[in-house]
Design a protein around this motif. Structure first.
Motif, short mmCIF file in Angstrom:
data_model
loop_
_atom_site.label_atom_id
_atom_site.label_comp_id
_atom_site.label_asym_id
_atom_site.label_seq_id
_atom_site.Cartn_x
_atom_site.Cartn_y
_atom_site.Cartn_z
N MET A 10 0.85 -1.19 0.00
CA MET A 10 0.00 0.00 0.00
C MET A 10 0.89 1.24 0.00
O MET A 10 1.87 1.31 0.74
CB MET A 10 -0.91 -0.02 1.23
N ASN A 11 0.55 2.23 -0.81
CA ASN A 11 1.35 3.43 -0.96
C ASN A 11 1.09 4.39 0.22
O ASN A 11 0.00 4.94 0.35
CB ASN A 11 1.01 4.11 -2.29
N LYS A 12 2.13 4.59 1.05
CA LYS A 12 1.98 5.42 2.24
C LYS A 12 1.69 6.88 1.89
O LYS A 12 0.90 7.54 2.56
CB LYS A 12 3.23 5.32 3.12
N SER A 13 2.32 7.40 0.85
CA SER A 13 2.14 8.81 0.50
C SER A 13 0.70 9.11 0.10
O SER A 13 0.18 10.19 0.38
CB SER A 13 3.10 9.20 -0.62
N ARG A 14 0.03 8.14 -0.53
CA ARG A 14 -1.36 8.36 -0.92
C ARG A 14 -2.27 8.40 0.30
O ARG A 14 -3.21 9.19 0.37
CB ARG A 14 -1.84 7.26 -1.88
N VAL A 15 -2.00 7.53 1.26
CA VAL A 15 -2.79 7.53 2.49
C VAL A 15 -2.56 8.83 3.27
O VAL A 15 -3.50 9.43 3.79
CB VAL A 15 -2.44 6.30 3.37
N SER A 21 0.06 -1.63 6.59
CA SER A 21 -0.73 -2.83 6.32
C SER A 21 -2.21 -2.48 6.23
O SER A 21 -2.62 -1.35 6.49
CB SER A 21 -0.52 -3.86 7.43
N LYS A 22 -3.01 -3.50 5.92
CA LYS A 22 -4.46 -3.32 5.89
C LYS A 22 -4.99 -2.98 7.29
O LYS A 22 -5.91 -2.16 7.44
CB LYS A 22 -5.15 -4.58 5.36
N ARG A 23 -4.41 -3.57 8.31
CA ARG A 23 -4.82 -3.29 9.69
C ARG A 23 -4.58 -1.82 10.03
O ARG A 23 -5.43 -1.16 10.65
CB ARG A 23 -4.06 -4.18 10.68
N ASN A 78 -8.53 4.79 9.26
CA ASN A 78 -9.87 5.22 8.86
C ASN A 78 -10.77 5.46 10.08
O ASN A 78 -11.58 6.39 10.08
CB ASN A 78 -10.52 4.19 7.93
N PHE A 79 -10.63 4.63 11.09
CA PHE A 79 -11.40 4.82 12.33
C PHE A 79 -10.99 6.12 13.00
O PHE A 79 -11.83 6.87 13.51
CB PHE A 79 -11.19 3.62 13.27
N LEU A 96 -4.97 3.08 16.71
CA LEU A 96 -4.06 3.33 15.59
C LEU A 96 -2.60 3.20 16.02
O LEU A 96 -1.81 2.51 15.35
CB LEU A 96 -4.32 4.73 15.02
N SER A 97 -2.22 3.85 17.10
CA SER A 97 -0.81 3.80 17.52
C SER A 97 -0.41 2.40 17.97
O SER A 97 0.69 1.93 17.66
CB SER A 97 -0.53 4.82 18.63
#
Length: 201
Positions: A1-6, A71-73, A79-80, A122-123
């Motif tokens: 997954m591309n970190k910069s896009r997130v 990761s997906k997690r 998102n949460f 998240l953390s």
């Protein structure tokens, strides 16, 4: 997954949240400075909300800059966090209409607790995923941040909840002060390498 896009998506959502908040501050019809008086409660609420989001973004940006894994997690935990953060404009606006009213202040407390929970998830997820992929130094660095420490210990939750309940019962507006103090703790106690990290970016 591309970190910069997130990260770009995160920044866009935060920018929209801040825009919504400032648009709630209505331009007075009168040209007298006193025309701002009715909006003074919202101005206080807005200032606290802006500090809240600014501090949250800074700490969030730090852990995202540090992580070697996305990761997906982590994606869904993030998102949460965004979901919880998106309620801040609503809570800010309502408190601005009744800064010492129990309904708005209770709702603001619930939004803050939801945000507190989402940041904790998240953390923790970022820490565990970096441990799992062999990046112990990154995991330890994030684990030692003040915000992470505040959100993982049960006594932080207990103190926060008791302070909020007592302030809502006796003086609802006081719970905004409780939240502001915790936000300031997070704002002041940023990681030592945060500034150098951002300069390199």
């Amino acid at each position: 997954m591309n970190k910069s896009r997130v990260e770009a998506f995160n920044d866009a959502v935060i920018a929209i949240i801040l825009t919504i908040m400032v648009l709630e501050f209505k331009t007075p019809n009168s040209l007298q400075l006193s025309a701002l008086t009715p909006q003074f409660p919202y101005l206080i609420s807005y200032a606290i909300g802006y500090l809240f989001i600014g501090t949250a973004w800074y700490n969030h940006h730090f852990i995202f800059s540090k992580t070697k894994v996305l990761s997906k997690r982590i994606y869904w935990a993030n998102n949460f966090w965004l979901f919880a953060t998106s309620f801040i404009p609503v809570a800010t606006s309502w408190v601005g209409k009744g800064i010492n009213a129990r309904g708005p202040e209770t709702f603001y407390s619930l939004v803050y607790l939801l945000w507190f929970l989402s940041y904790s998830i998240l953390s923790r997820t970022i820490v565990s995923e970096n441990y799992r992929h062999g990046h112990q130094d990154v995991a330890l660095n994030i684990k030692n941040t003040t915000v992470h420490q505040l959100t993982i210990h049960w006594y932080s939750w207990l103190i926060l909840v008791i302070a909020m309940i007592l302030s809502i019962i006796f003086l609802p507006a006081l719970q905004m002060a409780v939240i502001t103090v915790q936000i300031l703790i997070n704002a002041v106690n940023t990681p030592k390498d945060a500034d150098s990290l951002f300069e390199s970016n």
